[in-house]
Motif scaffolding. Structure first.
Motif, PDB file in Angstrom:
ATOM      1  N   ASN A 397       4.761 -16.649  -2.577  1.00  0.00           N
ATOM      2  CA  ASN A 397       5.604 -16.603  -3.778  1.00  0.00           C
ATOM      3  C   ASN A 397       5.003 -15.696  -4.841  1.00  0.00           C
ATOM      4  N   ALA A 398       3.706 -15.803  -5.052  1.00  0.00           N
ATOM      5  CA  ALA A 398       3.060 -15.135  -6.177  1.00  0.00           C
ATOM      6  C   ALA A 398       2.784 -13.660  -5.942  1.00  0.00           C
ATOM      7  N   THR A 399       2.929 -13.154  -4.709  1.00  0.00           N
ATOM      8  CA  THR A 399       2.631 -11.746  -4.436  1.00  0.00           C
ATOM      9  C   THR A 399       3.825 -10.973  -3.891  1.00  0.00           C
ATOM     10  N   SER A 400       4.938 -11.633  -3.644  1.00  0.00           N
ATOM     11  CA  SER A 400       6.095 -10.953  -3.059  1.00  0.00           C
ATOM     12  C   SER A 400       6.834 -10.120  -4.103  1.00  0.00           C
ATOM     13  N   GLY A 401       7.366  -8.981  -3.645  1.00  0.00           N
ATOM     14  CA  GLY A 401       8.206  -8.154  -4.490  1.00  0.00           C
ATOM     15  C   GLY A 401       7.475  -7.315  -5.507  1.00  0.00           C
ATOM     16  N   LEU A 402       6.146  -7.185  -5.375  1.00  0.00           N
ATOM     17  CA  LEU A 402       5.353  -6.410  -6.318  1.00  0.00           C
ATOM     18  C   LEU A 402       4.877  -5.118  -5.659  1.00  0.00           C
ATOM     19  N   PRO A 403       4.751  -4.020  -6.430  1.00  0.00           N
ATOM     20  CA  PRO A 403       4.250  -2.766  -5.852  1.00  0.00           C
ATOM     21  C   PRO A 403       2.771  -2.873  -5.506  1.00  0.00           C
ATOM     22  N   ASP A 404       2.312  -2.000  -4.618  1.00  0.00           N
ATOM     23  CA  ASP A 404       0.917  -2.044  -4.171  1.00  0.00           C
ATOM     24  C   ASP A 404      -0.061  -1.847  -5.324  1.00  0.00           C
ATOM     25  N   ASN A 405       0.302  -1.030  -6.325  1.00  0.00           N
ATOM     26  CA  ASN A 405      -0.649  -0.789  -7.408  1.00  0.00           C
ATOM     27  C   ASN A 405      -0.763  -1.979  -8.357  1.00  0.00           C
ATOM     28  N   ALA A 406       0.016  -3.028  -8.118  1.00  0.00           N
ATOM     29  CA  ALA A 406      -0.115  -4.259  -8.890  1.00  0.00           C
ATOM     30  C   ALA A 406      -0.678  -5.400  -8.056  1.00  0.00           C
ATOM     31  N   GLN A 407      -0.981  -5.119  -6.774  1.00  0.00           N
ATOM     32  CA  GLN A 407      -1.416  -6.200  -5.891  1.00  0.00           C
ATOM     33  C   GLN A 407      -2.788  -6.744  -6.282  1.00  0.00           C
ATOM     34  N   GLY A 408      -3.677  -5.881  -6.766  1.00  0.00           N
ATOM     35  CA  GLY A 408      -4.988  -6.379  -7.186  1.00  0.00           C
ATOM     36  C   GLY A 408      -4.863  -7.360  -8.340  1.00  0.00           C
ATOM     37  N   LEU A 409      -3.985  -7.042  -9.303  1.00  0.00           N
ATOM     38  CA  LEU A 409      -3.752  -7.950 -10.413  1.00  0.00           C
ATOM     39  C   LEU A 409      -3.078  -9.232  -9.936  1.00  0.00           C
ATOM     40  N   ALA A 410      -2.076  -9.081  -9.084  1.00  0.00           N
ATOM     41  CA  ALA A 410      -1.365 -10.261  -8.579  1.00  0.00           C
ATOM     42  C   ALA A 410      -2.290 -11.171  -7.789  1.00  0.00           C
ATOM     43  N   THR A 411      -3.100 -10.590  -6.926  1.00  0.00           N
ATOM     44  CA  THR A 411      -4.002 -11.417  -6.133  1.00  0.00           C
ATOM     45  C   THR A 411      -5.161 -11.931  -6.972  1.00  0.00           C
ATOM     46  N   GLY A 412      -5.491 -11.204  -8.064  1.00  0.00           N
ATOM     47  CA  GLY A 412      -6.461 -11.756  -8.993  1.00  0.00           C
ATOM     48  C   GLY A 412      -5.948 -13.043  -9.614  1.00  0.00           C
ATOM     49  N   LEU A 413      -4.640 -13.078  -9.934  1.00  0.00           N
ATOM     50  CA  LEU A 413      -4.032 -14.300 -10.442  1.00  0.00           C
ATOM     51  C   LEU A 413      -4.022 -15.388  -9.367  1.00  0.00           C
TER      52      LEU A 413
END
Length: 483
Positions: A397-413
């Motif tokens: 849920n928390a990482t779907s639909g996000l661009p790759d350049n935001a994945q580090g921030l998303a996975t940091g969350l």
């Protein structure tokens, strides 16, 4: 999902729409990333059983034993968001390997520690290394495997390994301390970390942004300082109570720093955390699910450890068998989790998983001072089915639909939710349990009866908090579906 132009790392081929098969290289990369997550999870729990022996060896006072855990938890939780963003800016593999090297060298120092000061320094450095490894490892995973069945399967395996690592750490900690001494636990972490660090360059390919935005220094200072203060306050509240002056002061400072962080992020041109991202219901409520499931399950494990040994009188080995059953359930559920998500959807799986965790945690309210081992085993096992389902689905849920350049921030969350959950759950629930124990002892109850009452209070609050989260998450994700 097409490969983003901001990354240069390889991807496993997406294949047919429902194909979750991984390539041989993808399997090797996933194995290495999961090994790193397992080692970090292991470090969170492997010293718990060894604390009394460690304290005697290093001449630590009883009140200071918590610092063996807190010294690791403070930097590992406090620097996650910062390192997740640094990885996005300067390269994920580079920071991942650097974190592993730091963690390994710190583990060597902890193994050889000749006194309290070098040991606590080593634990803090281990935590700093973990803060670099965890978000970069997760972002490498989500950028290596495309969104859909392959990423869901990879997240299912990763979530299983993470939860299993915490449980295995409790088992290994007791056995290794009894047979080889507490230093063997740190030596194990050093050896495992070294192996993964050596293998990483050959199995992982870096992903880097084509442009490097400025690092949000004010945001980094306020969020890191705020998280450090909050984690410190919650970690010490179980011993001192929430009424302690330093606990209150640190908690207030932490909240003020986090409020300042929000103000900074609203004004800075290139924020550390995109508040727009946090407005996405899937990100916000997905991470709430992760924080809830990790904090409340780690608390249940802690409370049951005390109950089994101090109320029922089980030995350390007999207690380990209870958690061995849980470990088997976690592996089995994690193996099936990607299929559960495919059948029900990530959102339904998250709500259902947390509901199951809440119901069977509440079943522990029926524990008594008699031989209730089977109730403990059964309730913990069934709660773990819900827990593992929530672990896998919240990350999706928390990482779907996000661009790759935001994945580090998303996975940091995502990983902040994991690590903060493991960090804050035990002290918060311990404070409730300890308060009940104290009131029962003052009323004239013996220590065993008082501890039983404290355990019931702790699991009752635990189940109630999970249920409240279920209601919030269900409502929030339903609103997301209507948009």
């Amino acid at each position: 999902m097409a490969t983003s132009p901001t990354t240069t790392g390889p991807r496993a081929p997406a294949g047919p729409g429902k194909d979750d098969r991984l390539t041989p290289r993808g399997k090797l990369a996933l194995s290495l990333l999961c090994a790193a997550q397992f080692i970090i999870a292991l470090d969170f729990s492997i010293l718990n059983v060894a604390l009394p022996v460690l304290g005697d060896d290093l001449h630590m006072r009883q009140a200071d034993l918590q610092w063996a855990v807190t010294a690791f938890a403070l930097p590992s939780g406090g620097f996650l968001l910062l390192f997740g963003r640094i990885a996005d800016l300067f390269g994920r593999r580079r920071l991942f390997i650097a974190g592993l090297v730091l963690f390994t060298l710190a583990s060597v120092l902890a193994t050889a520690a000749w006194g309290l000061a070098p040991f606590l320094i080593a634990r803090a450095l281990q935590g700093l290394g973990a803060a670099a490894v965890v978000p970069t490892g997760m972002s490498l995973l989500t950028t290596t495997f495309p969104e859909g069945p392959q990423r869901n399967k990879a997240l299912a395996v990763s979530g299983t390994i993470l939860s299993l690592g915490y449980t295995v750490g409790m088992l290994l900690g007791g056995v290794m301390t009894d047979q080889l001494g507490w230093r063997s636990t740190m030596a194990l972490l050093a050896a495992a970390g070294g192996i993964v660090a050596i293998a990483a360059p050959a199995l992982l390919t870096d992903s880097r942004p084509t442009e490097r935005p400025k690092l949000d220094i004010p945001g980094a200072v306020t969020v890191t300082g705020g998280l450090l203060c909050v984690i410190y306050a919650l970690s010490t509240a179980a011993d001192q109570g929430f009424g302690g002056l330093d606990v209150i002061a640190t908690l207030v400072v932490g909240v003020l720093l986090l409020a300042a962080f929000v103000v900074v992020e609203l004004r800075v041109a290139q924020p550390l955390v995109s508040l727009q991202m946090l407005r996405r219901p899937t990100v916000a409520f997905g991470n709430l699910g992760g924080l809830t499931t990790f904090s409340m399950m780690s608390s249940v494990i802690f409370l049951l450890t005390l109950y089994l040994q101090d109320v029922l009188g089980l030995s350390a080995f007999e207690t380990s068998l209870v958690f061995a059953v849980q470990g088997a359930v976690l592996v089995g559920t994690g193996t099936a989790a990607s299929r559960i998500v495919a059948a029900l959807g990530a959102r339904t799986t998250l709500v259902a998983g947390l509901t199951v965790q809440s119901v069977f945690t509440a079943a522990l309210l029926f524990l008594s001072g008699d031989d209730d081992v089977w109730l403990a085993v059964t309730a913990l096992a069934l709660a773990s089915v819900g827990h593992m389902s929530a672990v896998v689905s919240y990350g999706i849920n928390a990482t779907s639909g996000l661009p790759d350049n935001a994945q580090g921030l998303a996975t940091g969350l995502v990983t902040s939710a994991q690590q903060l959950g493991i960090t804050i759950g035990i002290p918060v629930l311990s404070a409730f349990a300890a308060s009940r124990v104290g009131s029962l002892e003052r009323a004239g109850e013996d220590a065993r009866t008082a501890l039983l009452g404290g355990t019931r209070t702790g699991v009752g609050v635990d189940a109630a908090l999970v249920l409240v989260s279920v209601l919030l998450i269900g409502f929030g994700l339903r609103r997301a579906d209507r948009r």
